[in-house]
Design a protein around this motif. Structure first.
Motif, PDB file in Angstrom:
ATOM      1  N   GLU A  42       0.828  -1.212   0.000  1.00  0.00           N
ATOM      2  CA  GLU A  42       0.000   0.000   0.000  1.00  0.00           C
ATOM      3  C   GLU A  42       0.861   1.261   0.000  1.00  0.00           C
ATOM      4  O   GLU A  42       0.543   2.246  -0.676  1.00  0.00           O
ATOM      5  N   ASP A  43       1.967   1.251   0.774  1.00  0.00           N
ATOM      6  CA  ASP A  43       2.898   2.381   0.735  1.00  0.00           C
ATOM      7  C   ASP A  43       3.433   2.575  -0.680  1.00  0.00           C
ATOM      8  O   ASP A  43       3.523   3.706  -1.188  1.00  0.00           O
ATOM      9  N   ALA A  44       3.809   1.477  -1.316  1.00  0.00           N
ATOM     10  CA  ALA A  44       4.376   1.540  -2.665  1.00  0.00           C
ATOM     11  C   ALA A  44       3.376   2.140  -3.645  1.00  0.00           C
ATOM     12  O   ALA A  44       3.731   2.950  -4.503  1.00  0.00           O
ATOM     13  N   ALA A  45       2.101   1.740  -3.508  1.00  0.00           N
ATOM     14  CA  ALA A  45       1.067   2.255  -4.410  1.00  0.00           C
ATOM     15  C   ALA A  45       0.855   3.752  -4.214  1.00  0.00           C
ATOM     16  O   ALA A  45       0.522   4.469  -5.168  1.00  0.00           O
ATOM     17  N   TRP A  46       1.052   4.244  -2.996  1.00  0.00           N
ATOM     18  CA  TRP A  46       0.925   5.689  -2.758  1.00  0.00           C
ATOM     19  C   TRP A  46       2.144   6.436  -3.283  1.00  0.00           C
ATOM     20  O   TRP A  46       2.011   7.512  -3.868  1.00  0.00           O
ATOM     21  N   LEU A  47       3.314   5.866  -3.112  1.00  0.00           N
ATOM     22  CA  LEU A  47       4.536   6.537  -3.538  1.00  0.00           C
ATOM     23  C   LEU A  47       4.587   6.698  -5.054  1.00  0.00           C
ATOM     24  O   LEU A  47       4.960   7.760  -5.564  1.00  0.00           O
TER      25      LEU A  47
END
Length: 305
Positions: A177-182
């Motif tokens: 989820e962090d990766a998708a936001w970044l």
């Protein structure tokens, strides 16, 4: 176990679960507790108010053996996060955060970890960056951005801060989820490779029930999660991070990282498997409740059988 202290910098707060139940929380605080439970001398540099919530947080840290950094307890309120659980036990949060700290003194630490709101929200984020920048060359620096979009500030500023921290931290852990936001819409592999290009040697993303994916010195590692009956996911990523740090310290891999030496592939796999075992034990019970050494050792042995 390590004898030199491990420093953790970031928020400590109280998770208020809908219905009124409360748990001490905050990603960095959970990681500090996880490390201390696993036998590492741990110092948490944070901000805790002099109120009943603060009393609960301090009692929780005392029970785990976490030392508080100077100036941690301040007049006023303690930050809170109200958690809402969905049908699968996944938590979403509403935050009430006060994060204003002086630059922590982490001299003599073997490793320093930061992340989440504490690493990305001003005014305290500048103090975190300064502390990491001043850390000795033999101190392992690690980051878990643990993105909380509603409370960390403007997107461009957050992205700039993640890049700055990644350049300082050989180890970066994030969630899918962090990766998708970044990097919205990008494959997970592309996000990890981008962080590696910015300086991190050991980049790993958790993928829930699918385990984790890591890029370490140009080599990819995919490790499966162990099947587990999930009570809730509060603290799961934090338990993964504390388990990962524990394994790097346990096996001496942290010294290879700070020296710039190659990492044996079996040491990387061992670290990832220990981290996954730590997360699995935590999601099997309510709240952010990381494992003891006995529990983690038993889970590690079971994963090798």
């Amino acid at each position: 176990m390590t004898h030199e202290p491990i420093a953790v910098i970031g928020e400590a707060l109280v998770d208020i679960v809908e219905g009124g139940e409360t748990h001490p929380g905050g990603s960095p605080m959970n990681i500090a507790v996880g490390l201390a439970r696993l036998g590492h001398p741990t110092v948490l540099h944070t901000r805790i108010g002099s109120d009943p919530h603060g009393d609960a947080v301090r009692a929780h840290l005392d029970a785990a053996g976490v030392e508080l950094g100077p100036g941690t307890v301040v007049p006023g309120r303690t930050s809170t996060a109200t958690a809402r659980l969905d049908a699968e036990g996944k938590a979403e949060y509403d935050f009430d955060i006060d994060w204003d700290i002086a630059v922590p003194d982490i001299a003599g630490a073997r490793a320093v970890h930061t992340g989440s709101i504490g690493a990305l929200r001003e005014p305290g984020a500048a103090a975190v960056l300064a502390a990491l920048g001043a850390a000795g060359s033999d101190t392992l620096r690690t980051l878990d951005p643990n993105i909380r979009p509603d409370v960390i500030g403007e997107r461009d500023e957050v992205l700039r801060r993640v890049v700055e921290l990644t350049a300082l931290c050989p180890v970066v852990k994030l969630s899918d989820e962090d990766a998708a936001w970044l990097v919205p819409g990008a494959p997970l592999e592309e996000v990890l490779a981008g962080l590696a290009d910015r300086g991190a040697r050991f980049v790993v993303a958790t993928r829930g029930a699918e385990g984790c994916l890591a890029l370490v010195d140009g080599t990819w590692f995919a490790r499966p999660a162990r099947p587990v009956a999930v009570a809730d996911t509060i603290g799961a990523g934090d338990a993964f991070m504390s388990g990962l740090l524990h394994a790097l310290l346990r096996d001496g891999t942290d010294r290879l990282l700070v020296a710039g030496d190659p990492l044996p592939e079996d040491a990387v796999r061992a670290a990832l498997d220990t981290a996954l075992a730590s997360a699995a034990l935590t999601v099997a019970r309510a709240g952010a409740n990381p494992p003891t050494p006995t529990e983690l050792d038993a889970a590690d042995r079971a994963s090798r059988e």
